[in-house]
Motif scaffolding. Structure first.
Motif, short mmCIF file in Angstrom:
data_model
loop_
_atom_site.label_atom_id
_atom_site.label_comp_id
_atom_site.label_asym_id
_atom_site.label_seq_id
_atom_site.Cartn_x
_atom_site.Cartn_y
_atom_site.Cartn_z
N GLY A 1 0.81 -1.21 0.00
CA GLY A 1 0.00 0.00 0.00
C GLY A 1 0.85 1.26 0.00
N ASN A 2 0.25 2.35 0.43
CA ASN A 2 0.95 3.62 0.50
C ASN A 2 1.95 3.61 1.64
OD1 ASN A 2 -0.56 4.70 -1.63
ND2 ASN A 2 -2.23 5.28 -0.25
N VAL A 3 3.18 3.91 1.33
CA VAL A 3 4.25 3.88 2.33
C VAL A 3 4.85 5.27 2.45
CG1 VAL A 3 6.47 2.87 2.94
CG2 VAL A 3 4.75 1.48 1.77
N ALA A 4 4.89 5.79 3.65
CA ALA A 4 5.39 7.15 3.86
C ALA A 4 6.90 7.22 3.76
CB ALA A 4 4.93 7.67 5.23
N GLN A 5 7.57 6.15 4.17
CA GLN A 5 9.04 6.19 4.20
C GLN A 5 9.61 4.79 4.10
OE1 GLN A 5 11.15 7.03 8.01
NE2 GLN A 5 12.05 8.79 6.93
N VAL A 6 10.71 4.66 3.36
CA VAL A 6 11.47 3.42 3.28
C VAL A 6 12.92 3.75 3.58
CG1 VAL A 6 12.30 1.56 1.80
CG2 VAL A 6 9.93 2.32 1.62
N LYS A 7 13.53 3.01 4.50
CA LYS A 7 14.92 3.24 4.86
C LYS A 7 15.79 2.12 4.31
CE LYS A 7 14.13 5.81 9.18
NZ LYS A 7 14.43 5.85 10.64
N LEU A 8 16.80 2.48 3.55
CA LEU A 8 17.72 1.51 2.96
C LEU A 8 19.15 1.81 3.40
CD1 LEU A 8 16.38 1.50 -0.72
CD2 LEU A 8 15.78 -0.11 1.12
N ALA A 9 19.92 0.77 3.63
CA ALA A 9 21.36 0.90 3.84
C ALA A 9 22.03 0.54 2.52
CB ALA A 9 21.83 -0.02 4.96
N VAL A 10 22.76 1.47 1.93
CA VAL A 10 23.30 1.29 0.58
C VAL A 10 24.82 1.14 0.65
CG1 VAL A 10 23.52 2.30 -1.71
CG2 VAL A 10 21.42 2.64 -0.40
N PHE A 11 25.34 0.11 -0.03
CA PHE A 11 26.77 -0.18 -0.02
C PHE A 11 27.28 -0.39 -1.43
CE2 PHE A 11 24.86 -2.07 3.81
CZ PHE A 11 25.55 -1.39 4.80
N THR A 12 28.57 -0.17 -1.60
CA THR A 12 29.23 -0.50 -2.85
C THR A 12 30.73 -0.63 -2.60
OG1 THR A 12 29.47 0.11 -5.18
CG2 THR A 12 29.59 1.90 -3.58
N CYS A 13 31.41 -1.38 -3.46
CA CYS A 13 32.87 -1.48 -3.45
C CYS A 13 33.42 -1.98 -2.11
CB CYS A 13 33.51 -0.14 -3.80
SG CYS A 13 32.99 0.52 -5.40
N SER A 14 33.06 -3.19 -1.72
CA SER A 14 33.59 -3.80 -0.50
C SER A 14 34.73 -4.74 -0.86
CB SER A 14 32.49 -4.54 0.26
OG SER A 14 31.82 -5.47 -0.57
N ASN A 15 35.95 -4.24 -0.72
CA ASN A 15 37.15 -4.98 -1.13
C ASN A 15 37.87 -5.52 0.10
OD1 ASN A 15 39.14 -6.07 -2.71
ND2 ASN A 15 40.15 -4.14 -3.18
N PHE A 16 37.80 -6.81 0.31
CA PHE A 16 38.31 -7.45 1.53
C PHE A 16 39.76 -7.08 1.84
CE2 PHE A 16 40.04 -11.01 3.96
CZ PHE A 16 39.06 -11.24 4.92
N PRO A 17 40.71 -7.11 0.90
CA PRO A 17 42.11 -6.82 1.24
C PRO A 17 42.41 -5.34 1.41
CG PRO A 17 41.95 -7.29 -1.09
CD PRO A 17 40.58 -7.55 -0.50
N ALA A 18 41.46 -4.47 1.07
CA ALA A 18 41.72 -3.02 1.14
C ALA A 18 41.55 -2.44 2.53
CB ALA A 18 40.81 -2.28 0.16
N GLY A 19 40.80 -3.13 3.39
CA GLY A 19 40.57 -2.60 4.73
C GLY A 19 39.45 -3.33 5.42
N TYR A 20 39.06 -2.79 6.58
CA TYR A 20 38.03 -3.43 7.40
C TYR A 20 36.65 -2.91 7.02
CZ TYR A 20 42.17 -4.66 10.07
OH TYR A 20 43.40 -5.13 10.44
#
Length: 251
Positions: free
Chosen positions: A153-172
Motif C-alpha cells: 500500500g501507500n508507504v510514507a518512508q522506506v529506509k535503505l542501507a546502501v553499499f558499494t565497493c567492499s574490497n576485503f584486502p583493502a581494509g576493514y
C-alpha cells in the motif's frame, strides 16, 4: 554396521524426498515429528537428531536473508562440514528472538555439491513484519538473524542501507558494523562489487598482508570453486556477518 542401518538410510532419504517438496512449497514442516506419508512411516525428529549428532559441523559464515517481498523472504547459511555427503539442516522462523512463537520451520538438505549452503524461500509471511530465523544441525545452532518483509500500500518512508565497493584486502568493513546497529532499516542494497575478483597482487592489496586480509584463493577468480572460496572468505568477516544478520539485502 547394524542390520537396521540400511533401513534407516532408506527411510532417511525417502523422508527428505518428501521434505524437499514441502520446503520448496514453503509450507510448515513440524520439527517435533514428521508426518507419515506412506506405509512404514518416515524418520521421527528424534531419529533425525540422532543421525545429525554424527555430523561434526559449525556455522562459521553466519546467516543472511535477502530478496524480501511482502509475504516472502529467502534465508541462507553455510554449514562447515568435513562430510562430502548430505547434511540435514533444520531452519526456523519466529516472531520473537527467543523462538517461542514459531511461524515457519522445516528441514533442508545440503551437501558438497551445494558448497554446504542452505537457501530457503520462506513464504506465508505477513507484510512489513520483523522475523527472526536460525538454523541447526543436531545440537549445533547457528547465530540468529533478523529479517523483515516489505510493506504494502501507500508507504510514507522506506529506509535503505546502501553499499558499494567492499574490497576485503583493502581494509576493514566498519560501515557494515555501523549499519547493523541502526534501527528501522527495511533492507540493505549492494549496488555492486560485493566481492572483487583480483588475485593477491591486484587492486588495493598493498596492506592486505599486514592486516591479515590476503585474499583466497591467491590468484584471480576463474572457476566455480574459486568464487566459492572467495565468497566464503568474505563471509568470515564479523562486520559483514553482522549486517547480514541484522537485515535482508538485495544485490
Amino acid at each position: 554396521m547394524t542390520a537396521r542401518t540400511p533401513t534407516l538410510r532408506r527411510r532417511f532419504l525417502r523422508n527428505f524426498a518428501v521434505g524437499s517438496a514441502v520446503v520448496s512449497g514453503s509450507a510448515l514442516l513440524p520439527l517435533r515429528a514428521m508426518a507419515d506419508v506412506e506405509t512404514g512411516g518416515v524418520l521421527s525428529s528424534k531419529e533425525l537428531d540422532n543421525l545429525s549428532q554424527r555430523f561434526k559441523v559449525s556455522f562459521e559464515h553466519g546467516v543472511a536473508s535477502g530478496d524480501p517481498l511482502a509475504r516472502k523472504v529467502i534465508i541462507w547459511t553455510r554449514v562447515t562440514s568435513e562430510r562430502a555427503g548430505f547434511v540435514p539442516v533444520k531452519w526456523e522462523v519466529a516472531l520473537d528472538a527467543a523462538f517461542r512463537n514459531l511461524v515457519r520451520a522445516g528441514i533442508a538438505l545440503t551437501d558438497s555439491k551445494k558448497d554446504h549452503t542452505v537457501k530457503v524461500d520462506v513464504s506465508g509471511l505477513k507484510p512489513d513484519t520483523v522475523y527472526h530465523y536460525r538454523f541447526a544441525v543436531g545440537r549445533t545452532v547457528s547465530p540468529a538473524g533478523r529479517t523483515r518483509t516489505l510493506p504494502v500500500g501507500n508507504v510514507a518512508q522506506v529506509k535503505l542501507a546502501v553499499f558499494t565497493c567492499s574490497n576485503f584486502p583493502a581494509g576493514y568493513f566498519h560501515a557494515y558494523r555501523e549499519a547493523a546497529k541502526m534501527e528501522g532499516i527495511h533492507a540493505a542494497v549492494h549496488l555492486g562489487d560485493y566481492i572483487y575478483e583480483y588475485g593477491r597482487d591486484g587492486y588495493a592489496s598493498t596492506d592486505a598482508a599486514a592486516m591479515g586480509r590476503e585474499v583466497l584463493p591467491a590468484g584471480e577468480l576463474l572457476t566455480l570453486d574459486d568464487y566459492r572460496q572467495r565468497y566464503a572468505q568474505y563471509h568470515t568477516d564479523a562486520d559483514l556477518q553482522a549486517v547480514h544478520a541484522a537485515m535482508p539485502d538485495r544485490k
